[in-house]
Design a protein around this motif. Structure first.
Motif, PDB file in Angstrom:
ATOM      1  N   VAL A   1       9.928  -8.564  72.752  1.00 15.09           N
ATOM      2  CA  VAL A   1       9.495  -8.564  71.347  1.00 15.09           C
ATOM      3  C   VAL A   1      10.002  -7.332  70.611  1.00 15.09           C
ATOM      4  N   TYR A   2      10.429  -6.305  71.353  1.00 19.81           N
ATOM      5  CA  TYR A   2      10.896  -5.089  70.706  1.00 19.81           C
ATOM      6  C   TYR A   2      12.372  -5.212  70.333  1.00 19.81           C
ATOM      7  N   HIS A   3      12.636  -5.372  69.068  1.00 16.47           N
ATOM      8  CA  HIS A   3      13.986  -5.418  68.537  1.00 16.47           C
ATOM      9  C   HIS A   3      13.866  -5.141  67.040  1.00 16.47           C
ATOM     10  N   PRO A   4      14.880  -4.632  66.364  1.00 15.48           N
ATOM     11  CA  PRO A   4      16.237  -4.382  66.845  1.00 15.48           C
ATOM     12  C   PRO A   4      16.321  -3.132  67.716  1.00 15.48           C
ATOM     13  N   GLU A   5      17.544  -2.647  67.916  1.00 16.19           N
ATOM     14  CA  GLU A   5      17.798  -1.543  68.834  1.00 16.19           C
ATOM     15  C   GLU A   5      17.025  -0.286  68.463  1.00 16.19           C
ATOM     16  N   VAL A   6      16.878   0.002  67.170  1.00 18.35           N
ATOM     17  CA  VAL A   6      16.181   1.225  66.776  1.00 18.35           C
ATOM     18  C   VAL A   6      14.731   1.194  67.251  1.00 18.35           C
ATOM     19  N   TYR A   7      14.130  -0.013  67.284  1.00 16.11           N
ATOM     20  CA  TYR A   7      12.751  -0.109  67.750  1.00 16.11           C
ATOM     21  C   TYR A   7      12.677   0.150  69.255  1.00 16.11           C
ATOM     22  N   ARG A   8      13.671  -0.321  69.982  1.00 17.18           N
ATOM     23  CA  ARG A   8      13.692  -0.072  71.427  1.00 17.18           C
ATOM     24  C   ARG A   8      13.900   1.410  71.720  1.00 17.18           C
ATOM     25  N   ASN A  44      24.307   8.304  70.869  1.00 13.63           N
ATOM     26  CA  ASN A  44      24.641   6.936  70.466  1.00 13.63           C
ATOM     27  C   ASN A  44      25.801   6.345  71.240  1.00 13.63           C
ATOM     28  N   LEU A  45      26.273   7.070  72.262  1.00 17.23           N
ATOM     29  CA  LEU A  45      27.407   6.589  73.046  1.00 17.23           C
ATOM     30  C   LEU A  45      27.250   7.072  74.477  1.00 17.23           C
ATOM     31  N   GLY A  46      27.557   6.176  75.424  1.00 16.35           N
ATOM     32  CA  GLY A  46      27.557   6.563  76.825  1.00 16.35           C
ATOM     33  C   GLY A  46      28.894   7.167  77.219  1.00 16.35           C
ATOM     34  N   ILE A  47      28.983   7.651  78.437  1.00 15.23           N
ATOM     35  CA  ILE A  47      30.220   8.231  78.944  1.00 15.23           C
ATOM     36  C   ILE A  47      30.299   7.947  80.436  1.00 15.23           C
ATOM     37  N   ARG A  81      12.022   9.669  81.572  1.00 16.68           N
ATOM     38  CA  ARG A  81      11.721   8.464  82.342  1.00 16.68           C
ATOM     39  C   ARG A  81      12.639   7.303  81.974  1.00 16.68           C
ATOM     40  N   THR A  82      13.035   7.235  80.703  1.00 19.35           N
ATOM     41  CA  THR A  82      13.734   6.055  80.206  1.00 19.35           C
ATOM     42  C   THR A  82      15.219   6.334  79.991  1.00 19.35           C
ATOM     43  N   PRO A  83      16.050   5.273  79.999  1.00 14.40           N
ATOM     44  CA  PRO A  83      17.477   5.455  79.725  1.00 14.40           C
ATOM     45  C   PRO A  83      17.752   6.112  78.374  1.00 14.40           C
ATOM     46  N   THR A  84      16.995   5.736  77.347  1.00 12.68           N
ATOM     47  CA  THR A  84      17.190   6.339  76.026  1.00 12.68           C
ATOM     48  C   THR A  84      16.888   7.824  76.059  1.00 12.68           C
ATOM     49  N   GLY A  85      15.800   8.193  76.719  1.00 12.56           N
ATOM     50  CA  GLY A  85      15.426   9.598  76.810  1.00 12.56           C
ATOM     51  C   GLY A  85      16.472  10.411  77.555  1.00 12.56           C
ATOM     52  N   ARG A  86      16.976   9.858  78.665  1.00 12.34           N
ATOM     53  CA  ARG A  86      17.996  10.576  79.441  1.00 12.34           C
ATOM     54  C   ARG A  86      19.299  10.710  78.646  1.00 12.34           C
ATOM     55  N   LYS A  87      19.636   9.678  77.885  1.00 11.40           N
ATOM     56  CA  LYS A  87      20.852   9.741  77.067  1.00 11.40           C
ATOM     57  C   LYS A  87      20.717  10.837  76.003  1.00 11.40           C
ATOM     58  N   GLN A  88      19.534  10.963  75.419  1.00 11.88           N
ATOM     59  CA  GLN A  88      19.311  12.011  74.425  1.00 11.88           C
ATOM     60  C   GLN A  88      19.339  13.397  75.071  1.00 11.88           C
ATOM     61  N   PRO A 136      43.105  11.908  66.917  1.00  9.29           N
ATOM     62  CA  PRO A 136      42.151  13.011  66.758  1.00  9.29           C
ATOM     63  C   PRO A 136      40.838  12.566  66.110  1.00  9.29           C
ATOM     64  N   ALA A 137      40.916  11.703  65.106  1.00  4.12           N
ATOM     65  CA  ALA A 137      39.697  11.232  64.436  1.00  4.12           C
ATOM     66  C   ALA A 137      38.838  10.408  65.385  1.00  4.12           C
ATOM     67  N   SER A 138      39.486   9.561  66.187  1.00  6.06           N
ATOM     68  CA  SER A 138      38.746   8.743  67.150  1.00  6.06           C
ATOM     69  C   SER A 138      38.095   9.607  68.217  1.00  6.06           C
ATOM     70  N   GLY A 139      38.848  10.610  68.706  1.00  3.75           N
ATOM     71  CA  GLY A 139      38.280  11.509  69.711  1.00  3.75           C
ATOM     72  C   GLY A 139      37.101  12.274  69.172  1.00  3.75           C
ATOM     73  N   GLN A 140      37.199  12.763  67.939  1.00  2.56           N
ATOM     74  CA  GLN A 140      36.086  13.480  67.324  1.00  2.56           C
ATOM     75  C   GLN A 140      34.876  12.565  67.160  1.00  2.56           C
ATOM     76  N   ASN A 141      35.137  11.327  66.762  1.00  3.91           N
ATOM     77  CA  ASN A 141      34.044  10.375  66.586  1.00  3.91           C
ATOM     78  C   ASN A 141      33.322  10.114  67.904  1.00  3.91           C
ATOM     79  N   LYS A 142      34.087  10.025  69.000  1.00  6.40           N
ATOM     80  CA  LYS A 142      33.459   9.808  70.304  1.00  6.40           C
ATOM     81  C   LYS A 142      32.550  10.973  70.684  1.00  6.40           C
ATOM     82  N   ILE A 143      33.023  12.199  70.481  1.00 10.34           N
ATOM     83  CA  ILE A 143      32.207  13.366  70.803  1.00 10.34           C
ATOM     84  C   ILE A 143      30.959  13.405  69.920  1.00 10.34           C
ATOM     85  N   ALA A 144      31.124  13.107  68.641  1.00  8.50           N
ATOM     86  CA  ALA A 144      29.985  13.119  67.712  1.00  8.50           C
ATOM     87  C   ALA A 144      28.938  12.090  68.123  1.00  8.50           C
ATOM     88  N   ARG A 145      29.395  10.880  68.465  1.00  9.21           N
ATOM     89  CA  ARG A 145      28.456   9.834  68.878  1.00  9.21           C
ATOM     90  C   ARG A 145      27.814  10.172  70.215  1.00  9.21           C
TER      91      ARG A 145
END
Length: 311
Positions: free
Chosen positions: A106-113, A61-64, A10-17, A47-56
């Motif tokens: 009232v819900y913050h920081p990001e981890v709480y959201r 933790n990262l959109g595309i 239902r939520t953007p966070t859930g769909r991202k996961q 290569p390190a940056s590309g790997q980091n993007k895939i990992a995130r």
């Protein structure tokens, strides 16, 4: 290869996961490493940056954007239109714009959201808690009693927090097709006075009412176990507060997992997403097995209510 597609979160966070889990599965099936996949999709990045993007990306933790997602699916040799449509559908609706305004601010920081979103999407929620009744189980009077009446902005923040709690209860416990909710409360949480005796009486009756819903299970871990137990958690009480959330995956090819598990721990007012799900599964099992069964919990709630003056 068979593909099963179920409803997206239902939520953007859930769909991202869900998208993260799907892309991780597709990469592993196609035998690409994170490093090589990152270099192929973002050749101008190191290569390190590309790997980091895939990992995130695979960690949620990262959109595309759509163009990069299509390149990634092509790289993974995804030709099934159901899987392509599934991935594009999950990617297209992950914006959080405007969702955290009003009383939900009232819900913050990001981890709480993230926690609030995943809680709304979960098919199974398990809580272990001490010292206070958790937000999802609070009656209105108990929620308000946490705040001393202030003035101006402080008073508005308190009321916004209460309204956010009530809204959260509706979205999680009383939505269509609600999650299975199972909570183990320490006895201290039902004896520790918040507000006054009238508030506590109302809260205890509220717990009994909630526990009669078929999808809600409430257990209390008593100070003195009413049956023999050698467990440390039974002897010493609940020492940690955490929530285990199980989110259904949107479906996918092959041996795609049926669900995703998350654990959020709370120390004081700080909420943290923990990677060690297995450890908290063990604590959960220990707590649940040594807590009172539903009927015994109702009896104890009645006894405590009597201590607060309920006839």
């Amino acid at each position: 290869m068979p593909v099963t597609v179920v409803a997206a979160a239902r939520t953007p966070t859930g769909r991202k996961q869900q998208l993260a889990a799907l892309l991780r599965h597709l990469r592993e099936q196609s035998r690409w490493t994170q490093r090589d996949a990152g270099v192929a999709v973002w050749p101008k990045a190191s290569p390190a940056s590309g790997q980091n993007k895939i990992a995130r990306l695979e960690g949620g933790n990262l959109g595309i954007d759509e163009a990069d997602l299509r390149r990634l699916l092509e790289l993974y040799a995804v030709t099934d239109e159901l899987v392509v449509d599934l991935a594009l559908g999950l990617q297209a609706d992950t914006s959080q714009r405007g969702r955290w305004s009003g009383f939900r601010s009232v819900y913050h920081p990001e981890v709480y959201r993230q926690f609030i979103d995943l809680e709304e999407d979960a098919e199974l929620i398990r809580y272990v808690t001490n010292e206070r009744v958790p937000d999802l189980l609070q009656c209105t009077a108990y929620a308000r009693a946490e705040f001393e009446r202030g003035q101006g902005s402080a008073d508005r923040l308190a009321e916004n927090t209460v309204q956010a709690t009530l809204d959260r209860q509706q979205r999680v416990l009383f939505r269509d097709n609600p999650a299975r909710f199972h909570c183990v409360l320490s006895e201290s949480s039902i004896r520790r006075v918040q507000g006054d005796e009238d508030v506590m009486r109302e809260q205890l009756l509220h717990l009994v009412t909630l526990s009669r819903y078929p999808h809600i299970t409430i257990q209390v871990l008593p100070f003195r176990p009413r049956r023999p137990a050698s467990s440390v958690i039974a002897q010493q009480g609940i020492l940690e507060r955490f929530a285990l959330l199980r989110l259904a995956t949107p479906g996918g090819p092959g041996d795609f997992p049926a669900h995703l598990d998350f654990v959020f721990t709370k120390t004081g007012n700080e909420l943290t997403c923990d990677d060690d799900v297995a450890r908290y599964e063990r604590i959960w099992t220990n707590a649940s097995e040594n807590a009172l069964e539903a009927g015994q919990t109702w009896d104890l709630l009645g006894e405590v209510a009597a201590d607060f003056g309920v006839n």
